[in-house]
Scaffold this active site. Structure first.
Site, mmCIF file in Angstrom:
data_model
loop_
_atom_site.group_PDB
_atom_site.id
_atom_site.type_symbol
_atom_site.label_atom_id
_atom_site.label_comp_id
_atom_site.label_asym_id
_atom_site.label_seq_id
_atom_site.Cartn_x
_atom_site.Cartn_y
_atom_site.Cartn_z
ATOM 1 N N CYS A 233 0.816 -1.231 0.000
ATOM 2 C CA CYS A 233 0.000 0.000 0.000
ATOM 3 C C CYS A 233 0.841 1.268 0.000
ATOM 4 C CB CYS A 233 -0.951 0.007 1.187
ATOM 5 S SG CYS A 233 -2.129 -1.343 1.145
ATOM 6 N N HIS B 23 -3.320 7.225 3.053
ATOM 7 C CA HIS B 23 -3.753 5.953 2.478
ATOM 8 C C HIS B 23 -5.173 5.670 2.968
ATOM 9 C CE1 HIS B 23 -3.917 1.907 1.164
ATOM 10 N NE2 HIS B 23 -3.737 1.353 2.353
ATOM 11 N N ASN C 2 -10.159 0.190 -0.096
ATOM 12 C CA ASN C 2 -8.690 0.181 -0.116
ATOM 13 C C ASN C 2 -8.218 -0.386 -1.458
ATOM 14 O OD1 ASN C 2 -5.961 -0.265 0.252
ATOM 15 N ND2 ASN C 2 -6.172 -1.235 2.263
#
Ligand code: UT7
Length: 339
Positions: A116, A256, A286
């Site tokens: 990520c 994020h 996500n």
């Protein structure tokens, strides 16, 4: 000669058409919209559900829009970095497939794996190639088809992820704009808490690994949550401090998008109001390496030349960090309809 900086000169993005709602997930596993909204903050995610299409399909759409918006000639692109955890194939790289799809003949291209945090790592890497003066136009892409590694019988992970891609152009400038500072970290002690158990060289694919969903995301959510909050907050605070940024002079933080509660906790620790935080988790979930550039894509119209932006992410590895970016241009009339 004046010092070169690396500045973002355009953004392109793409999310697939199919929308997977909390209501549909509630028919797949024992969960409900209320749990997902209060614990995670995701309402829906986009899923690339057409057979035979992978990450490069979305990356191409995003990069193609970027090329159009920046008026770029394919021959002028000299580097491509694709940050992804879900490449089209174990090899060759998705970046090389993307070069072919975009007709790039003069580029040097590779994938970058930092889960990520991939977009942060790609931005820092590409910036240094620009600063060195040898590369003029670099495309960095954050792209992930997380649905390809999500176990849709596991309620602890299947509501979390979505698919998407976004791309940025990096170019040189002598102005005090672009990537000003970065603080990136890696700590391999994170392995047990967040990984894909099989499919690599330690545990190649077998009937056993497939039957036991070992090619999907495994996560110990609570532990990852704690590290994500503290490491992203600390990285943002450190980078703000050493660049003399205050809560008044920071215009935007791009975190994020893994969990709304993580985003809230980071904003709280930075003492920043929600209006300064880019948030789109509710619509995309996500998307791993794509979350940060998808925020830029969504919020581009609100950005002004000279805005002080801090990007921050946390992911498997563990990997994390923060980048201080001075935005390079005022938004023009580009719309998301051009693709
Ligand atoms: O992007 C890379 C980095 N990743 C992250 O940053 C993710 C970090 N972690 C998280 O965001 C959160 O830990 C999760 C969203 C993954 C989980 O939220 P949580 O509040 O930490 O829940 P939990 O795992 O502690 O589970 C709490 C309860 C459990 O029930 P019991 O044991 O308390 O009875 C779970 O079984 O919630 C239950 N649960 C669910 N209930 C309804 C777990 N998933 C679900 C679900 N629906 N989908």
């Amino acid at each position: 000669m004046k010092r070169l900086n690396a500045v973002i000169t355009g953004v392109g993005g793409y999310v697939p058409d199919y929308i997977l709602t909390n209501e549909e997930i509630s028919r797949m596993v024992d969960t409900n919209d209320e749990w997902i909204m209060t614990r995670v903050g995701i309402k829906e995610r986009h899923i690339l559900n057409e057979e035979g299409l992978g990450t490069s399909y979305m990356a191409r759409k995003a990069a193609k829009q970027l090329m159009q918006r920046t008026g770029s000639n394919p021959d002028d692109i000299d580097m491509v970095i694709v940050a992804t955890t879900t490449p089209d194939y174990p090899f060759p790289s998705t970046a090389s497939i993307l070069c072919e799809k975009l007709g790039l003949k003069n580029a040097f291209a590779f994938d970058l794996q930092a889960a990520c945090s991939g977009f942060l790592y790609a931005l820092e890497t590409a910036s240094n190639f620009i600063r060195a003066g040898r590369y003029k136009k670099i495309i960095i892409v954050g792209a992930d088809k997380m649905s390809s590694i999500t176990n849709y019988t596991d309620r602890a992970t299947c509501p979390l992820f979505g698919d998407g891609a976004a791309a940025c152009m990096l170019e040189a400038t002598e102005e005090e704009l672009g990537v000003i500072d970065s603080l990136l970290r890696t700590d391999g002690k994170g392995l047990p808490f967040l990984h894909e158990k099989a499919g690599g060289s330690v545990c190649p694919p077998s009937y056993f690994t497939v039957d036991n969903h070992m090619h999907c995301v495994y996560q110990e959510g609570r532990t990852v949550f704690k590290y994500a909050v503290s490491n992203m907050s600390d990285a943002c605070n450190a980078i703000a401090q050493r660049n003399h940024l205050s809560k008044e002079t920071i215009d935007w933080v791009i975190p994020h998008q893994a969990n709304m509660r993580i985003i809230d906790a980071v904003a709280h620790r930075l003492e920043l109001p929600h209006e300064k935080i880019m948030i789109n988790i509710e619509r995309y979930g996500n998307t791993s390496a794509a979350t940060l550039p998808l925020c830029l894509w969504d919020f581009e119209q609100k950005l002004k030349k000279g805005d002080n932006i801090i990007l921050t992410a946390f992911g498997a590895g563990f990997t994390w960090g923060a980048i201080y970016l001075k935005w390079g241009y005022d938004a023009d009339v580009c719309t998301k309809q051009d693709s």
